[in-house]
Design a protein around this motif. Structure first.
Motif, short mmCIF file in Angstrom:
data_model
loop_
_atom_site.label_atom_id
_atom_site.label_comp_id
_atom_site.label_asym_id
_atom_site.label_seq_id
_atom_site.Cartn_x
_atom_site.Cartn_y
_atom_site.Cartn_z
N VAL A 12 25.97 1.00 -21.14
CA VAL A 12 26.82 2.00 -21.78
C VAL A 12 27.10 3.14 -20.81
N ARG A 15 28.81 7.49 -24.52
CA ARG A 15 28.56 7.27 -25.95
C ARG A 15 28.67 8.59 -26.70
N ASN A 17 27.73 10.04 -30.37
CA ASN A 17 26.88 9.67 -31.49
C ASN A 17 26.98 10.69 -32.62
N GLU A 36 31.20 3.96 -28.35
CA GLU A 36 30.61 3.79 -27.03
C GLU A 36 31.54 2.96 -26.16
N ARG A 38 31.28 0.60 -22.67
CA ARG A 38 30.38 -0.03 -21.70
C ARG A 38 31.07 -0.13 -20.34
#
Length: 256
Positions: A12, A15, A17, A36, A38
């Protein structure tokens, strides 16, 4: 046809959250949004007007106060970090409007993109000219004299000068003709294929889903759906609730 090639990486890069954020005190635009991206992915963010898409990108780039939740970059907490610090750490951002210095030449715009590392301009600019050959041929031309699509290319090129690990694109096709939109999407995928992770907010939902690896549908500042571009493009609920409406919005804008 879906032209995306899903990334197999599980690393990742960025991200967000459970983000809660907004512009006015006590009023949130984002209400628990989580996404997220990657390594090597092209991630699309779609949703109706007012769903918080652009606010999400601006929160990731330190332009909107995050009231709750967190943002990580390569595992490091960068919540609330200033934009110049984020640029140093490898985040590039291309806003939807006012994204070039119109009184400066194309080359000078790229120099502005290297303000943190001016001594590396010559070596880095050659890589960018190779990626954007049409800009190289017109490097002395004023950015203000360019078409909308050409300005978008300049803005992308400037953001890439610092070799970001993740590039945030806010509505890159907005206001462009269908032909210029296609060119922008092709260019976006080409940049992604050089290894740059991209998070792209886009009004043209169907086209976005065609080129992205994964995508999120935002609604009222929170996640409504997520999946691969192909999955969302063929999801009956997404088609019924979002794609038809979003397509109509894009068509209406193109007529003005």
């Amino acid at each position: 046809m879906n032209t995306s090639v899903a990334s197999t990486s599980t690393e990742v890069v960025m991200r967000a959250n459970e983000l809660h954020a907004g512009y006015l005190p006590g009023i949130n635009i984002l209400n628990g949004c989580t996404i997220e991206a990657r390594k090597g992915e092209l991630v699309g963010i779609i949703g109706p007007n007012g769903s918080g898409k652009s606010t999400l990108l601006k929160s990731l780039f330190g332009l909107v106060d995050i009231r709750d939740g967190s943002v990580t970059l390569n595992g490091e907490d960068v919540t609330g970090m200033k934009t110049n610090q984020l640029v140093r750490k490898g985040v590039g951002f291309v806003p939807q409007t006012n994204n070039v210095f119109q009184a400066l030449s194309i080359e000078e715009n790229l120099q502005m993109g290297m303000f943190l590392k001016p001594k590396e301009f010559a070596s880095r600019s050659q890589e960018i000219w190779d990626l954007f050959p049409m800009l190289a041929d017109r490097r002395k031309q004023l950015a203000g004299s360019l078409s909308g699509g050409e300005r978008q290319s300049v803005a992308m090129a400037r953001a890439l000068m610092m070799e970001p690990s993740v590039l945030l694109l806010d509505e890159p096709s907005a206001g462009l003709s269908p032909v210029r939109q296609d060119e922008t999407f092709i260019r976006t995928r080409q940049i992604n294929q050089t290894g740059v992770t991209i998070i792209m907010v886009e009004q043209n939902a169907r086209r976005c889903l065609q080129i992205c690896d994964r995508a999120y549908v935002l609604d009222q500042g929170t996640n409504a759906h997520e999946g691969t571009g192909r999955e969302l493009a063929n999801d009956p609920k997404v088609i019924e609730l979002y794609l038809g409406t979003l397509a109509a919005d894009v068509e209406a804008k193109s007529k003005h």
